[in-house]
Each structure stands twice: as structure tokens, then as C-alpha cells.
Design a protein around this motif. Structure first.
Motif, short mmCIF file in Angstrom:
data_model
loop_
_atom_site.label_atom_id
_atom_site.label_comp_id
_atom_site.label_asym_id
_atom_site.label_seq_id
_atom_site.Cartn_x
_atom_site.Cartn_y
_atom_site.Cartn_z
N LYS A 171 0.80 -1.22 0.00
CA LYS A 171 0.00 0.00 0.00
C LYS A 171 0.84 1.28 0.00
O LYS A 171 0.31 2.36 -0.23
CB LYS A 171 -0.90 0.04 1.24
CG LYS A 171 -1.98 -0.99 1.26
CD LYS A 171 -2.79 -0.81 2.53
CE LYS A 171 -3.98 -1.71 2.60
NZ LYS A 171 -4.77 -1.45 3.81
N PHE A 172 2.13 1.19 0.26
CA PHE A 172 2.97 2.37 0.46
C PHE A 172 3.02 3.32 -0.73
O PHE A 172 3.00 4.54 -0.54
CB PHE A 172 4.38 1.95 0.87
CG PHE A 172 5.22 3.07 1.39
CD1 PHE A 172 5.02 3.55 2.67
CD2 PHE A 172 6.19 3.67 0.62
CE1 PHE A 172 5.77 4.59 3.17
CE2 PHE A 172 6.95 4.71 1.11
CZ PHE A 172 6.74 5.17 2.39
N PRO A 173 3.11 2.87 -2.00
CA PRO A 173 3.18 3.82 -3.12
C PRO A 173 1.98 4.75 -3.23
O PRO A 173 2.07 5.81 -3.84
CB PRO A 173 3.28 2.91 -4.35
CG PRO A 173 3.87 1.66 -3.86
CD PRO A 173 3.33 1.50 -2.47
N SER A 174 0.85 4.40 -2.63
CA SER A 174 -0.32 5.28 -2.71
C SER A 174 -0.09 6.60 -1.97
O SER A 174 -0.78 7.58 -2.23
CB SER A 174 -1.56 4.57 -2.16
OG SER A 174 -1.41 4.33 -0.78
N LYS A 175 0.90 6.66 -1.09
CA LYS A 175 1.24 7.92 -0.41
C LYS A 175 1.80 8.94 -1.39
O LYS A 175 1.77 10.13 -1.13
CB LYS A 175 2.26 7.68 0.70
CG LYS A 175 1.73 6.94 1.88
CD LYS A 175 2.78 6.85 2.95
CE LYS A 175 2.20 6.07 4.10
NZ LYS A 175 2.41 6.71 5.36
N TYR A 176 2.33 8.45 -2.50
CA TYR A 176 2.91 9.33 -3.51
C TYR A 176 2.03 9.45 -4.75
O TYR A 176 2.50 9.87 -5.80
CB TYR A 176 4.30 8.81 -3.90
CG TYR A 176 5.26 8.84 -2.75
CD1 TYR A 176 5.82 10.03 -2.32
CD2 TYR A 176 5.59 7.68 -2.06
CE1 TYR A 176 6.68 10.07 -1.24
CE2 TYR A 176 6.46 7.71 -0.98
CZ TYR A 176 7.01 8.91 -0.59
OH TYR A 176 7.86 8.94 0.48
N GLY A 177 0.78 9.07 -4.62
CA GLY A 177 -0.15 9.19 -5.73
C GLY A 177 0.02 8.15 -6.82
O GLY A 177 -0.50 8.30 -7.91
N LYS A 178 0.76 7.10 -6.53
CA LYS A 178 0.97 6.02 -7.50
C LYS A 178 0.07 4.85 -7.15
O LYS A 178 -0.47 4.77 -6.05
CB LYS A 178 2.43 5.59 -7.52
CG LYS A 178 3.36 6.72 -7.94
CD LYS A 178 4.78 6.25 -8.00
CE LYS A 178 5.68 7.39 -8.44
NZ LYS A 178 7.06 7.00 -8.52
N SER A 179 -0.09 3.94 -8.07
CA SER A 179 -0.94 2.78 -7.81
C SER A 179 -0.25 1.82 -6.84
O SER A 179 0.98 1.78 -6.76
CB SER A 179 -1.26 2.05 -9.11
OG SER A 179 -0.07 1.57 -9.71
#
Length: 85
Positions: A35-43
Motif C-alpha cells: 500500500k505504500f506507493p499510494s502515499k505518492y499518488g501512484k498505484s
């Protein structure tokens, strides 16, 4: 004060369920890494560029408030993490 109470409860859980705590922490970290990439607006997804940063956030989150961090990773909204860690 809340973090002290959480640590006491978390240590009791470790004491009574010691053979299940390591798989729980591994599964929690893998889900957090996913889930971590969602912090940077990525999938969402596993990406090697986020391993160091996500492990640092995971360790700090576990040191500060272990129980709310774990349930936050699994999608439960808490006072400390209203949108998840």
C-alpha cells in the motif's frame, strides 16, 4: 499515555501468542509495503524503490503505537491513523 497502554497490551499479546507474532508482523509489513506507493499518488504494488523508506516508517510506527499501526495497515480507521498509516 495511550502508547504505553498499547505497548503493555502488545507485550501481553507477544507473550501469549509468541509463535503467531512473527507471521503477523511479516504479513503486516508486506501489506504495508504493497500500500505504500499510494502515499505518492501512484498505484498500489510492490516496488523496490520504496523498501528502505517503507521499512523505516514501519519500524517507527511499530515503536510509537503498535496496535493502532497494525490495525491501520489492515484498513481499520483509528484516532492516530484516520486514513491509515
Amino acid at each position: 499515555m495511550i502508547s504505553i497502554i498499547q505497548w503493555i497490551i502488545f507485550l501481553c499479546i507477544i507473550y501469549y501468542f509468541n509463535k503467531y507474532i512473527l507471521p503477523l508482523l511479516v504479513i503486516t509489513y508486506l501489506l504495508y509495503l504493497y500500500k505504500f506507493p499510494s502515499k505518492y499518488g501512484k498505484s498500489n504494488g510492490f516496488n523496490s524503490e520504496y523498501i528502505e523508506e517503507s521499512s523505516a516508517y514501519f519500524i517507527v510506527g511499530m515503536m510509537m503505537t503498535p496496535l493502532t499501526f497494525i490495525v491501520g495497515v489492515f484498513g481499520v480507521s483509528t484516532i492516530d491513523y484516520p486514513t491509515g498509516p
